[in-house]
Design a protein around this motif. Structure first.
Motif, PDB file in Angstrom:
ATOM      1  N   GLY A 155      32.578  38.141 -22.700  1.00 61.34           N
ATOM      2  CA  GLY A 155      32.645  36.943 -21.875  1.00 61.34           C
ATOM      3  C   GLY A 155      32.694  37.297 -20.406  1.00 61.34           C
ATOM      4  N   ARG A 156      32.847  36.252 -19.577  1.00 61.85           N
ATOM      5  CA  ARG A 156      32.886  36.425 -18.123  1.00 61.85           C
ATOM      6  C   ARG A 156      34.057  35.646 -17.562  1.00 61.85           C
ATOM      7  NH1 ARG A 156      28.656  36.961 -13.444  1.00 61.85           N
ATOM      8  NH2 ARG A 156      28.119  38.663 -14.794  1.00 61.85           N
ATOM      9  N   VAL A 157      34.797  36.288 -16.662  1.00 64.33           N
ATOM     10  CA  VAL A 157      35.904  35.630 -15.981  1.00 64.33           C
ATOM     11  C   VAL A 157      35.311  34.620 -15.008  1.00 64.33           C
ATOM     12  CG1 VAL A 157      37.894  35.933 -14.458  1.00 64.33           C
ATOM     13  CG2 VAL A 157      37.364  37.683 -16.189  1.00 64.33           C
ATOM     14  N   THR A 158      35.769  33.374 -15.115  1.00 64.58           N
ATOM     15  CA  THR A 158      35.247  32.327 -14.222  1.00 64.58           C
ATOM     16  C   THR A 158      36.250  31.941 -13.148  1.00 64.58           C
ATOM     17  OG1 THR A 158      36.017  30.542 -15.661  1.00 64.58           O
ATOM     18  CG2 THR A 158      33.768  31.374 -16.020  1.00 64.58           C
ATOM     19  N   ASN A 159      37.549  32.159 -13.413  1.00 63.29           N
ATOM     20  CA  ASN A 159      38.549  31.743 -12.444  1.00 63.29           C
ATOM     21  C   ASN A 159      39.922  32.251 -12.849  1.00 63.29           C
ATOM     22  OD1 ASN A 159      39.484  30.494 -10.139  1.00 63.29           O
ATOM     23  ND2 ASN A 159      38.575  28.514 -10.639  1.00 63.29           N
ATOM     24  N   ALA A 160      40.876  32.082 -11.952  1.00 63.69           N
ATOM     25  CA  ALA A 160      42.287  32.331 -12.245  1.00 63.69           C
ATOM     26  C   ALA A 160      42.895  31.021 -12.730  1.00 63.69           C
ATOM     27  CB  ALA A 160      43.005  32.823 -10.996  1.00 63.69           C
ATOM     28  N   VAL A 161      43.961  31.137 -13.530  1.00 62.68           N
ATOM     29  CA  VAL A 161      44.669  29.962 -14.026  1.00 62.68           C
ATOM     30  C   VAL A 161      46.152  30.144 -13.716  1.00 62.68           C
ATOM     31  CG1 VAL A 161      45.300  28.621 -16.073  1.00 62.68           C
ATOM     32  CG2 VAL A 161      43.034  29.647 -15.918  1.00 62.68           C
ATOM     33  N   GLY A 162      46.745  29.161 -13.068  1.00 60.27           N
ATOM     34  CA  GLY A 162      48.182  29.199 -12.802  1.00 60.27           C
ATOM     35  C   GLY A 162      48.564  30.302 -11.831  1.00 60.27           C
ATOM     36  N   LYS A 216      50.658  33.087 -12.792  1.00 60.82           N
ATOM     37  CA  LYS A 216      51.133  34.308 -13.454  1.00 60.82           C
ATOM     38  C   LYS A 216      50.034  35.303 -13.801  1.00 60.82           C
ATOM     39  CE  LYS A 216      55.191  32.025 -15.233  1.00 60.82           C
ATOM     40  NZ  LYS A 216      55.967  31.666 -16.394  1.00 60.82           N
ATOM     41  N   GLY A 217      48.839  35.121 -13.238  1.00 54.04           N
ATOM     42  CA  GLY A 217      47.786  36.110 -13.428  1.00 54.04           C
ATOM     43  C   GLY A 217      46.875  35.883 -14.613  1.00 54.04           C
ATOM     44  N   GLU A 218      46.853  34.676 -15.153  1.00 51.22           N
ATOM     45  CA  GLU A 218      45.963  34.406 -16.283  1.00 51.22           C
ATOM     46  C   GLU A 218      44.520  34.254 -15.793  1.00 51.22           C
ATOM     47  OE1 GLU A 218      48.334  32.071 -19.686  1.00 51.22           O
ATOM     48  OE2 GLU A 218      48.112  30.939 -17.800  1.00 51.22           O
ATOM     49  N   LEU A 219      43.587  34.624 -16.673  1.00 49.04           N
ATOM     50  CA  LEU A 219      42.164  34.560 -16.371  1.00 49.04           C
ATOM     51  C   LEU A 219      41.482  33.540 -17.270  1.00 49.04           C
ATOM     52  CD1 LEU A 219      41.443  38.403 -16.346  1.00 49.04           C
ATOM     53  CD2 LEU A 219      41.892  36.946 -14.357  1.00 49.04           C
ATOM     54  N   LYS A 220      40.663  32.677 -16.677  1.00 45.76           N
ATOM     55  CA  LYS A 220      39.855  31.752 -17.466  1.00 45.76           C
ATOM     56  C   LYS A 220      38.542  32.464 -17.760  1.00 45.76           C
ATOM     57  CE  LYS A 220      39.574  27.328 -16.403  1.00 45.76           C
ATOM     58  NZ  LYS A 220      39.099  26.045 -15.806  1.00 45.76           N
ATOM     59  N   VAL A 221      38.178  32.517 -19.036  1.00 50.62           N
ATOM     60  CA  VAL A 221      37.014  33.287 -19.482  1.00 50.62           C
ATOM     61  C   VAL A 221      36.033  32.383 -20.213  1.00 50.62           C
ATOM     62  CG1 VAL A 221      36.263  35.180 -20.984  1.00 50.62           C
ATOM     63  CG2 VAL A 221      38.407  35.382 -19.697  1.00 50.62           C
ATOM     64  N   THR A 250      46.732  35.889  -7.086  1.00 49.46           N
ATOM     65  CA  THR A 250      45.887  36.633  -6.149  1.00 49.46           C
ATOM     66  C   THR A 250      45.159  37.763  -6.866  1.00 49.46           C
ATOM     67  OG1 THR A 250      47.379  36.082  -4.344  1.00 49.46           O
ATOM     68  CG2 THR A 250      45.868  37.919  -3.978  1.00 49.46           C
ATOM     69  N   SER A 251      45.880  38.502  -7.695  1.00 47.24           N
ATOM     70  CA  SER A 251      45.244  39.580  -8.477  1.00 47.24           C
ATOM     71  C   SER A 251      44.191  39.008  -9.415  1.00 47.24           C
ATOM     72  CB  SER A 251      46.283  40.342  -9.293  1.00 47.24           C
ATOM     73  OG  SER A 251      47.177  41.007  -8.468  1.00 47.24           O
ATOM     74  N   ALA A 252      44.541  37.923 -10.091  1.00 44.36           N
ATOM     75  CA  ALA A 252      43.625  37.321 -11.063  1.00 44.36           C
ATOM     76  C   ALA A 252      42.344  36.856 -10.380  1.00 44.36           C
ATOM     77  CB  ALA A 252      44.309  36.165 -11.781  1.00 44.36           C
TER      78      ALA A 252
END
Length: 184
Positions: free
Chosen positions: A25-32, A34-39, A85-87
C-alpha cells in the motif's frame, strides 16, 4: 492488536535486499497526534495487515503495533513513529513486505505481479496475447490483454465465466473469448 516484537531499523541481513518484495500500500496521510499512518491498501483484502508483523519503507523495517480501519483505508501504528510530525514525513511512501513473510493466499487468488506478462491462450490453446495489466475494480478485477501481433489491448473480466485457468508455473492464462470482446 499487534505486540511490538521487531524493532525499527535498517535491514539486518544484507541478503534481505535481494529478497522479492510485495507492495502492500501507500501512505496517504498522518492520522491523529500519536504517529498513526493512513494507508491506501493495494489489496482487496485489507485485513492482511492484521496477519503480518512488519512493513518495509525505504529499506527500513517497522514493526506493526496496531491496525485499525477508516472505511476503505488502513490506519497503522508503527514502532518508532510516535508523533504527527514524524508520521507526516512518510506521506506518499510505499509499504512493502518480503514475499517469504506474506501469509498464504486463498485458493484462486494471485499477486498481480505474478499475473502480468502471462501468455494468454483461448480454450483451444491458441495464443491470444499476453496479460499487460490488472485493473482492480470494486465489482471484479479486469485483465487487460495485449493482442499477439499488436493492436489495441482489450479487457477480460476476471470472473469464472471468462477465466478458465491460471497456471503461474507454466506462465499461462486460459480465457474464454466471446464475440466482440477484442473490440471493447
Amino acid at each position: 492488536m499487534k505486540t511490538p516484537g521487531c524493532l525499527r531499523g535498517r535491514l539486518r541481513n544484507p541478503h534481505e535486499r535481494d529478497m522479492e518484495k510485495i507492495r502492500l500500500g501507500r501512505v496517504t496521510n498522518a492520522v491523529g497526534l500519536k504517529g498513526e499512518l493512513k494507508v491506501y491498501p493495494y489489496t482487496d483484502y485489507k485485513e492482511k495487515f492484521e496477519e503480518i508483523d512488519y512493513v518495509l519503507m525505504d529499506d527500513l523495517r517497522y514493526a506493526i503495533e496496531n491496525v485499525r480501519y477508516m472505511k476503505a483505508m488502513v490506519v497503522l501504528k508503527l514502532t518508532g513513529i510516535d508523533d504527527r510530525t514524524s508520521a507526516e514525513s512518510y506521506k506518499e511512501k510505499d509499504l512493502f513486505l518480503f514475499r517469504a513473510d506474506a501469509p498464504p493466499l486463498p485458493e484462486d487468488t494471485y499477486y498481480v505481479k505474478d499475473l502480468i506478462g502471462l501468455r494468454v491462450v483461448d480454450e483451444e490453446g491458441n495464443t491470444v496475447g499476453r496479460l499487460s495489466d490488472v485493473i482492480i475494480n470494486s465489482a471484479q478485477d479486469i485483465y487487460m490483454v495485449e493482442p499477439h501481433g499488436g493492436g489495441k489491448s482489450f479487457p477480460v473480466p476476471a470472473v469464472e465465466e471468462f477465466i478458465k485457468e491460471v497456471d503461474i508455473e507454466k506462465g499461462m492464462l486460459c480465457i474464454r473469448l466471446i464475440e466482440g470482446m477484442r473490440e471493447l
